[in-house]
Design a protein around this motif. Structure first.
Motif, PDB file in Angstrom:
ATOM      1  N   ARG A  53       1.043  -1.233   0.076  1.00 17.76           N
ATOM      2  CA  ARG A  53       0.084   0.133  -0.120  1.00 17.76           C
ATOM      3  C   ARG A  53       0.978   1.360  -0.105  1.00 17.76           C
ATOM      4  NH1 ARG A  53      -4.876  -1.326   4.405  1.00 17.76           N
ATOM      5  NH2 ARG A  53      -5.443  -3.344   3.472  1.00 17.76           N
ATOM      6  N   LEU A  73       1.917   1.768  -3.278  1.00 13.08           N
ATOM      7  CA  LEU A  73       0.902   2.078  -4.397  1.00 13.08           C
ATOM      8  C   LEU A  73       0.785   3.619  -4.076  1.00 13.08           C
ATOM      9  CD1 LEU A  73      -1.779  -0.616  -4.017  1.00 13.08           C
ATOM     10  CD2 LEU A  73      -0.555   0.096  -6.247  1.00 13.08           C
ATOM     11  N   ARG A 111      -1.435  -3.793  -7.324  1.00 12.41           N
ATOM     12  CA  ARG A 111      -3.051  -3.581  -6.596  1.00 12.41           C
ATOM     13  C   ARG A 111      -3.876  -4.788  -6.854  1.00 12.41           C
ATOM     14  NH1 ARG A 111      -4.901   1.097  -5.716  1.00 12.41           N
ATOM     15  NH2 ARG A 111      -3.464   2.148  -7.126  1.00 12.41           N
TER      16      ARG A 111
END
Length: 427
Positions: A279, A282, A292
């Protein structure tokens, strides 16, 4: 050297003990009075870390390690400061810098010229240079590079075996400039020991990554790789279920060739690292569709397991289901991002009555986590969520009334479950 370690958690405290064991004087700073009290009494504030108890007792008795609540005072006396405080990620995948920023401001208030500051907490790429460096400058009145050194060096260890991993893996270092890198490399060469492994492409030891950004990127990349690999294995396992094929044999066959290194599928991916760091990646690189997709695939596995149980049972309405294992990983008393939480939620959503048991947790501790502790209530199904070694010898007679077992970790012995339908992920 005089060293300050900021954050005496499951990584920070072993680091402090390691440094003290190399003959340096270490002051550990933490915001939790109970942690500080435990350390000063030479008592580990958490269980399960190999060699920590003895190392802590030795260092405290020798006067080379003490703990304090006053981070700024500890930094004021330090030649080097290592920051290992948590960085949280919310449900939307956004990093929360509150604790990190507060710790950085406390460090800045005590920072002295010539000191080294190293961050070991996993961070989004660019954080050391563009966020933390300016905070240190603002609070100290000193200039990065000219007045103090600043670097990033990611922790690369697993709780439970921190000291062994410190020796086993190269220490990656990247500074915000060449002087900072050189100072950080000299620091780690003075505080760590390294096994000399023949299978490494480069000699073990301290590795210069060239920049703080490269070191930050390396930590995110190596952990994100694991999440993507597990996501692929989980999708293979789901397809294997549709075929009636055992994915274990398929993976073993694939991995017999050196070009394949498929990980194991499982009911959940938990912990502070693997579910979190993709995360953070990302957040830096939102166009990373592969990352993802893998994160979504892994996050869906608890619900998939509940679906397998529901399909086997027919209707879960009112059925007592025992979830075995609250911990995210076997042998570790930690529930960060554990699959137990989505499992309990998924069972409730289908009308089941879930209970949780874990050999590392008391019923009261489970309930304090918001989990429904099992206190002997009758159950008709069980789900293995954590790969505790205790579950390898678990048998049907231990759970009377259970007719369906979903083993999400493949740790139970099928021969010990006569008369029970045993379901594993991936055949």
């Amino acid at each position: 050297m005089k060293i300050c370690v900021v954050g005496l958690g499951k990584i920070g405290l072993p680091l402090a003990v390691q440094y003290a064991g190399k003959g340096h004087t270490v002051i550990g700073a933490d915001v939790d009075p109970a942690v500080v009290e435990h350390v000063n009494r030479a008592q580990a504030p958490f269980p399960g870390e190999a060699d920590l108890d003895l190392g802590l007792k030795t260092a405290v008795a020798a006067g080379t390690l003490a703990a304090t609540l006053d981070t700024t005072a500890a930094v004021r006396a330090a030649d080097a400061v290592v920051v290992v405080v948590p960085l949280y990620v919310d449900d939307a995948g956004l990093p929360g810098f509150t604790a990190m920023d507060a710790a950085t401001r406390a460090v800045a208030a005590g920072l002295r010229p010539g000191a080294l500051v190293v961050y070991e907490t996993t961070l989004p790429v660019g954080t050391t240079r563009t966020r933390l460096g300016p905070l240190l400058e603002e609070g100290s009145g000193l200039a990065v590079g000219a007045d103090f050194a600043l670097a990033f060096s990611p922790e690369r260890v697993l709780t439970g075996r921190v000291f062994a991993d410190l020796r086993r893996y190269p220490k990656l270092v990247g500074g915000v400039d060449a002087r900072s890198t050189a100072q950080a490399m000299a620091f780690y060469e003075a505080v760590l020991d390294f096994d000399q492994r023949a299978d490494l492409p480069r000699p073990n030891g301290v590795w210069d990554l060239g920049s703080a950004e490269a070191a930050e990127f390396a930590k995110l990349a190596e952990t994100t790789y694991r999440d993507v690999n597990i996501g692929l294995a989980n999708q293979f396992a789901r397809y294997a279920d549709s075929l009636g094929v055992d994915i274990t044999g398929v993976i073993e066959a694939c991995n017999s060739q050196p070009y394949s290194h498929l990980h194991k599928p499982g009911i959940a991916v938990g912990g502070h690292c693997i579910p979190v760091y993709p995360r953070l990646y990302l957040w830096n690189d939102p166009s990373a569709t592969v990352v993802r997709a893998a994160r979504e695939a892994n996050a869906a596995m608890p619900e998939y397991a509940v679906g397998r149980l529901a399909a086997a049972f027919g209707d879960l309405g009112g059925v007592g289901v025992l979830v075995l294992g609250a911990a995210y990983r076997g042998g570790v008393k930690e529930t960060a991002f554990s699959g137990v939480f989505p499992l309990v939620a998924g069972l409730r959503a289908r009308g089941a009555v879930p209970y949780v048991a874990d050999p590392l947790y008391t019923a009261a501790e489970l309930e304090a986590l918001g989990l429904p502790a099992h206190r002997g209530e009758p159950v008709a199904a069980a789900v293995v969520q954590a790969d505790h070694t205790e579950y390898a010898g678990l048998r049907a007679a231990d759970l009377p009334g259970v007719s369906v077992l979903v083993d999400g970790r493949r740790v139970t012995d099928p021969g010990l479950w006569p008369g029970v339908r045993r379901i594993v992920i991936g055949g």
